[in-house]
Design a protein around this motif. Sequence first.
Motif, PDB file in Angstrom:
ATOM      1  N   ASP A 180    -103.930  -9.563  12.933  1.00 60.27           N
ATOM      2  CA  ASP A 180    -102.663 -10.304  12.940  1.00 60.27           C
ATOM      3  C   ASP A 180    -102.823 -11.670  13.597  1.00 60.27           C
ATOM      4  O   ASP A 180    -101.950 -12.533  13.459  1.00 60.27           O
ATOM      5  CB  ASP A 180    -101.573  -9.498  13.662  1.00 60.27           C
ATOM      6  CG  ASP A 180    -102.026  -8.966  15.012  1.00 60.27           C
ATOM      7  OD1 ASP A 180    -101.396  -9.289  16.033  1.00 60.27           O
ATOM      8  OD2 ASP A 180    -103.023  -8.216  15.048  1.00 60.27           O
ATOM      9  N   SER A 214    -104.612  -4.107  12.938  1.00 61.76           N
ATOM     10  CA  SER A 214    -103.577  -5.135  12.988  1.00 61.76           C
ATOM     11  C   SER A 214    -102.268  -4.596  13.543  1.00 61.76           C
ATOM     12  O   SER A 214    -101.872  -3.464  13.259  1.00 61.76           O
ATOM     13  CB  SER A 214    -103.338  -5.690  11.573  1.00 61.76           C
ATOM     14  OG  SER A 214    -102.316  -6.657  11.581  1.00 61.76           O
ATOM     15  N   SER A 257    -100.116 -12.720   9.581  1.00 59.35           N
ATOM     16  CA  SER A 257    -101.110 -11.687   9.288  1.00 59.35           C
ATOM     17  C   SER A 257    -102.350 -12.343   8.707  1.00 59.35           C
ATOM     18  O   SER A 257    -102.254 -13.254   7.891  1.00 59.35           O
ATOM     19  CB  SER A 257    -100.544 -10.675   8.275  1.00 59.35           C
ATOM     20  OG  SER A 257    -101.586  -9.924   7.678  1.00 59.35           O
TER      21      SER A 257
END
Length: 352
Positions: A180, A214, A257
């Motif tokens: 991320d 993430s 992201s």
Amino acid sequence: MPQAVRLGGAGALRLLLASHVVAAFEPITVGIAIGAASALTGYLSYKDLYCRFAECCREEQPLNASALKLDLEKRLFGQHLATEVILKALTGFMNNKNPKKPLTLSLHGWAGTGKNFVSQIVAENLHSKGLKSNFVHLFVSTLHFPHEQQIKLYQEQLQRWIPGNVSACASSVFIFDEMDKLHPGVIDAIKPFLDYYEQVDGVSYRKAIFIFLSNAGGDLITKTALDFWLAGRKREDIQLKDLESVLSVGVFNNKHSGLWHSGLIDRNLIDYFIPFLPLEYKHVKMCVRAEMRARGSAIDEEIVTRVADEMTFFPKDKKIYSDKGCKSLQARLDFQTLLQEGSEAAGSSVSQ
């Protein structure tokens, strides 16, 4: 025991002594020496003997699915989906003698829910040295790819590093943490290695494993979990189909992201988007107990409760989920243990 399958005491001692100086020589020198010893003794093959002193890539070594299952069930808490999907994905991939592409997993969820822990468990089950293995490679976005103006350089580095490591071991594992925080576009440099190619520039990537970690998508996962809770349904009722497509679309369209508008998603090169659910109070207590066992301490339920009570939970009006998962738990346990020891010492002093 038959003489042909064991080394004599003197021979074993000589090999043991030799192991202390192996690291001082070049690999070719070590190989020649071990090859000569193997030829003279005839007891062990060159490869078996060599691998006693140096880590070897065990490309054909089967996965012990039972051991992986036990590890996940004993060490990962509150993540029935992650346990089920990872076990299925790895078992199927490792049992396939001719996979068409590398296995690619994308793990999503808030911090402290177990993503890093799972990557550690996977590494340990695939290579004996786990994250310390020469065949397991960890990339941390904020450490290895920090500057947005150097995206092209990072792409070029990845396109050199990955082929070099896969050439050394076809079953290499690549873990990309903090996806991320990765600058969009960097990860697309590895797209050719994840695709359905038999080889790229003479190297096959089909037995490699790529794992992305993430926090992106954590809000979508939490919303689904909360909807189930509000409807009076158990978290164990949540299935992969309830989240996977939502995750892939959400991450693809999330500018924060590393997979934003990524060709990896567009080309369906990620095999599984695996959600890590937010942890509840009972799961935090399970984490505390596990940490106490890992330290060799007796389980003190009073300390377990105090540590769990120190964590903060959300939503504010319901306080269902830990906002840090099990993160910061170790420091809190240290503090509570010191308090307990101080209290016991004071009590002992008074009684005397």
